[in-house]
Design a protein around this motif. Structure first.
Motif, PDB file in Angstrom:
ATOM      1  N   UNK A 165      -4.730 -77.893  -3.202  1.00  0.00           N
ATOM      2  CA  UNK A 165      -3.298 -77.755  -3.428  1.00  0.00           C
ATOM      3  C   UNK A 165      -2.600 -79.026  -3.842  1.00  0.00           C
ATOM      4  N   UNK A 166      -3.360 -80.079  -4.165  1.00  0.00           N
ATOM      5  CA  UNK A 166      -2.739 -81.333  -4.559  1.00  0.00           C
ATOM      6  C   UNK A 166      -2.000 -81.989  -3.409  1.00  0.00           C
ATOM      7  N   UNK A 167      -1.289 -83.046  -3.712  1.00  0.00           N
ATOM      8  CA  UNK A 167      -0.505 -83.726  -2.679  1.00  0.00           C
ATOM      9  C   UNK A 167       0.653 -82.860  -2.203  1.00  0.00           C
ATOM     10  N   UNK A 406      -0.253 -83.000 -13.385  1.00  0.00           N
ATOM     11  CA  UNK A 406      -0.500 -82.095 -14.511  1.00  0.00           C
ATOM     12  C   UNK A 406      -1.238 -82.794 -15.646  1.00  0.00           C
ATOM     13  N   UNK A 407      -0.993 -84.093 -15.867  1.00  0.00           N
ATOM     14  CA  UNK A 407      -1.682 -84.801 -16.941  1.00  0.00           C
ATOM     15  C   UNK A 407      -3.171 -84.926 -16.641  1.00  0.00           C
ATOM     16  N   UNK A 408      -3.521 -85.290 -15.395  1.00  0.00           N
ATOM     17  CA  UNK A 408      -4.932 -85.380 -15.024  1.00  0.00           C
ATOM     18  C   UNK A 408      -5.603 -84.019 -15.100  1.00  0.00           C
ATOM     19  N   UNK A 498      -7.639 -77.810 -10.844  1.00  0.00           N
ATOM     20  CA  UNK A 498      -7.914 -77.752 -12.279  1.00  0.00           C
ATOM     21  C   UNK A 498      -7.769 -76.318 -12.780  1.00  0.00           C
ATOM     22  N   UNK A 499      -8.165 -75.344 -11.956  1.00  0.00           N
ATOM     23  CA  UNK A 499      -8.077 -73.947 -12.371  1.00  0.00           C
ATOM     24  C   UNK A 499      -6.634 -73.460 -12.430  1.00  0.00           C
ATOM     25  N   UNK A 500      -5.849 -73.803 -11.421  1.00  0.00           N
ATOM     26  CA  UNK A 500      -4.488 -73.265 -11.306  1.00  0.00           C
ATOM     27  C   UNK A 500      -3.402 -74.274 -11.656  1.00  0.00           C
ATOM     28  N   UNK A 501      -3.745 -75.529 -11.809  1.00  0.00           N
ATOM     29  CA  UNK A 501      -2.727 -76.541 -12.030  1.00  0.00           C
ATOM     30  C   UNK A 501      -2.028 -76.917 -10.735  1.00  0.00           C
TER      31      UNK A 501
END
Length: 818
Positions: A165-167, A406-408, A498-501
């Protein structure tokens, strides 16, 4: 006195809670073992939020916490602002604290949402508040890209969940743990069992995170191929402007390049580096597009060095085209030369660019250090061609690019196998905590994508970061250092990020939207005639209308409303300037609707009065004038058969004659019952059954906030006018602010006001048509099925609002896309 003392104690507790949270945040963001405090740091503040008695106090508390949080976590940023803008540290800190709610808007939204849902239960309140926090950070990107979850970076196990889920996901979980601890504190007087449940939930989250981290680390594939070996040149040459003044521009460029040449030769000759990476804007002019003969010679010189090294070089420079200049990264290969440029996407406000709406000559004169770069168009992947024949797809990021997940993610989707990050963190030299935060943010991009990262800065911290976010080679701050990073490069496992952003913020926004819709539906529950408003609540403001005045006001209002329907027909089926010319629309709308409606309103205001029932009299007062009618003389209240110019009634006297004045009154039936309750003789409401039912049905449907005039005819047209006006500017002038640049601010604002007025007209006409459909449908249901009239009215009202608030934006979107 007791109230004053109580308020003082509450205030002291509130400030103490904010101070306690600020101190814990101060320790939390310092790293090391302090990451544990992220699970408890906000709990004292949450307790003070729960104790706030009013919405105003809640928002004031949230504002204070945003300031305290900013001072605890980012004092170095205020000092850096003061240094960069040459206004001194105290002034920089003052600017930062004044702007704290702008830098940290999530505190305000979080507190507001919690306040709105506090009565709905602790669980929903906590979930909605956490969702509001991360949704705000997704919708309103921050200047530094910070979020509360970054503080978990020192924990190798817990930070691995960022690939899910990212940060933002880590922030969400931390907030929920803090909420659970605050709930436990609130229930401590209710016994151990009441406290145990929220404590168990609070303890479960870090356990689950640790378990996931252990599984994720164990599941990473073992390196099979030869690692990529990159030389990172940290020259520690900063403050170019001061050096130019001391040594001259040519001497500074010579020193910078010679230092990088020497260190690059060492990286290849002594350490066998496969590639060399220099920092952001290390070459302070346009590579490949020389502006002078000397610039062309320097370009050839760099190419000669690359040919001599026989390894690819990636370095920070400038790029330009007919639109302007860009902060860029150049990929240069031995022999073949320049491969291409990546243009920085996330520019730093003011220092690198000025938003078009703010840019002006006076601003640049006031702030001469403002930048003028253009932004790139997103992630790009370049092939890094090595001497041994390998070709590794590389994603370059420049400085602030690495705080945008999003860029990575986009780079990973494009096939990148490594990340090359360049930055100029020289402004952090005196404030290493800022550089540490920046490096932690960059490391999370490797966790989210499971890509190795080579990161170089001018003065530190430069590092090689593996796919777990661990730093395997690094530098100190403010020291000239050559870092040799050895990292395995392979096809990474596909993560959910990576799959869902960056999906957590979006999901939180959708959750809040669904929650708002559910709340709205609950508030829109169908009423019943029996549950309609009490008629005894007698409105005090009425209008006392002689027949001629009622006739005049009625004719004017009828003309105005019929004119709206006629305009709607012209919009749909007509032709001519009214459909496409904003000025024609404004003129017709003003002449045929605004003017007669305004005259009618003035007439009604001229005969307005206050109605009261006192001492057996019906009293109508206007200033010192009073008109009195004995209640005993009133035999009947006769509602107007046609509600023109509005709902009202005539009074039938005991003699059989009508009183000479009509009363513009919202509830004639209520007036009849109020007269009877005040001691008058029993009166009759003379109205046919269908007319009586129609009046009851209209009164039973309560108007909500979506029908407030300021929202319906002010803010809503504004929200429609903004994108429509922007499209118009792009088509006619080539940019969203084209008219401003060509004709100035006054012309731009005037044009926007015309568009806003045109959309207001459109909303008014649409609302009039929908209201006519609602009234016609209600009357039809009364003739066909009187018992279902209330349901029919409810559905027509709600469908009309949906058609207005959803239909118009959908129509605008389709027209824009077309």
């Amino acid at each position: 006195m007791s109230r004053a003392v109580g308020f003082s104690r509450d205030a002291v507790r509130g400030w103490a809670g904010i101070l306690a949270s600020a101190v814990l945040v101060f320790l939390y963001v310092r790293g090391g073992a302090g990451w544990v405090l992220g699970f408890v740091a906000l709990a004292p503040w949450l307790r003070t939020l729960d104790a706030a008695p009013t919405l105003g106090r809640t928002l004031l508390n949230a504002w204070a916490m945003s300031v305290a949080f900013t001072l605890a976590a980012f004092p170095w940023f205020g000092a850096a602002i003061g240094h960069y803008a040459h206004v001194g540290t105290p002034m920089g800190l003052l600017v930062l604290l004044i702007a704290a709610p702008v830098f940290q808007p999530q505190f305000i939204v979080f507190a507001w949402v919690r306040r709105l849902l506090r009565a709905r239960g602790a669980v929903l309140c906590a979930l909605a508040g956490a969702a509001a926090w991360v949704a705000t950070e997704w919708l309103v990107p921050k200047m530094l890209g910070d979020t509360y979850g970054y503080g978990l970076y020192p924990s190798r196990l817990l930070r691995q969940a960022a690939d899910v889920g990212g940060t933002a996901g880590l922030t969400l979980l931390l907030l929920l743990v803090n909420e659970a601890l605050a709930a436990a504190l609130a229930r401590r007087g209710e016994g151990a069992r009441a406290v145990a449940r929220p404590l168990a939930l609070a303890m479960l989250v870090p356990v689950v995170l640790a378990g996931y981290g252990w599984v994720a680390l164990a599941g990473l594939p073992a390196p099979a191929d030869k690692p990529l070996r990159v030389g990172l040149v940290q020259s520690n040459i900063a403050d170019y402007e001061r050096l130019r003044q001391e040594k001259g521009a040519d001497a500074v460029v010579r020193e910078v390049l010679d230092t990088h040449y020497e260190m690059s030769h060492g990286a290849v000759a002594q350490h066998r580096a496969d590639a060399v990476l220099w920092s952001e804007t290390v070459y302070p002019t346009t590579f490949g597009h020389p502006k002078s003969i000397a610039g062309a010679e320097l370009d050839q010189e760099i190419q000669g060095v690359v040919d001599e090294l026989k390894v690819p070089l990636v370095f920070g420079t400038y790029d330009r085209d007919e639109a302007g200049e860009y902060n860029a990264a150049a990929f240069v290969n031995p022999g073949t030369g320049l491969l291409g440029f990546y243009r920085k996407t996330r520019l730093f406000p003011l220092t690198e660019y000025v938003p078009a709406w703010l840019d002006s000559a006076w601003l640049r004169q006031l702030l001469p250090w403002t930048g003028a770069w253009l932004a790139g168009n997103g992630a790009r992947v370049f092939p890094l061609r090595l001497a041994d024949g390998r070709e590794i797809p590389v994603l370059p990021l420049i400085c602030r690019d690495d705080v945008d997940p999003s860029l990575a993610v986009d780079g990973a989707r494009l096939g990148a196998r490594a990340i090359f990050t360049m930055s100029n963190d020289a402004w952090f030299t005196t404030y290493p905590q800022g550089a540490e935060l920046h490096q932690a943010a960059a490391a999370f991009r490797s966790i989210e994508t499971r890509l190795p990262q080579f990161r170089v800065t001018t003065t530190g911290f430069s590092a090689a970061i593996d796919p777990t976010g661990s730093i395997v080679a690094s530098t100190q701050m403010g020291k000239r250092t050559l870092v040799i990073g050895d990292l395995p490069v392979m096809e990474p496992p596909r993560t959910l990020m990576v799959a869902w952003g960056d999906w957590v913020g979006q999901a939180a926004a959708v959750f809040l939207g669904l929650l708002a819709m559910a709340t709205g539906v609950q508030r829109w529950r169908r009423p019943s005639l029996a549950g309609s408003p009490a008629a005894a609540a007698l409105p005090a403001n009425v209008a006392v209308l002689p027949p001629a005045v009622r006739l005049a006001a009625g004719v004017l209002r009828t003309f105005a409303r019929v004119s709206l329907l006629a305009m709607a027909l012209v919009f749909l089926f007509g032709d001519g300037p009214f459909r496409s010319n904003n000025f024609a629309q404004i003129r017709v709308f003003t002449a045929f609707f605004v003017a007669p409606e305004l005259v009618a309103w003035c007439l009604l205001q001229a005969f307005a009065a206050r109605l009261s029932l006192e001492g057996g009299l019906l009293v109508l007062a206007r200033g010192r004038s009073r008109l009195e009618l004995p209640l005993a003389e009133v035999a009947a209240v006769e509602p107007w058969r046609w509600p023109i110019p509005g709902n009202g009634a005539c009074l039938r006297l005991g003699t059989g004659a009508r009183w000479s004045y009509g009363l513009l009154h919202a509830d004639p039936a209520g007036l009849a019952r109020a007269i009877e309750a005040a001691g008058g003789a029993p009166v009759q409401e003379r109205l046919s059954l269908r007319a009586h039912t129609y009046a009851q049905v209209r009164r039973a449907i309560q108007r909500g906030w979506l029908e407030h005039p300021l929202l319906k005819f002010g803010l809503f047209p504004l929200l429609l006018a903004i994108p429509a006006f922007r499209v118009h500017q792009l088509i006619v002038f080539g940019s969203g602010f084209g008219e401003y640049h060509v004709y100035g601010l006054a012309a731009y604002l005037k044009a926007f006001a015309i568009w806003w007025a045109a959309w207001t007209i459109a909303v008014v006409i649409c609302a009039a048509v929908l209201r006519a459909v609602t009234e016609a449908g209600t009357l039809a249901s009364l003739w066909l099925k009187p018992a279902g009239a209330l349901d029919a009215r409810w559905w027509l009202d709600r469908l009309g609002l949906a058609a207005l608030y959803l239909g118009l934006p959908a129509w605008l979107a389709m027209k824009t896309l077309a």
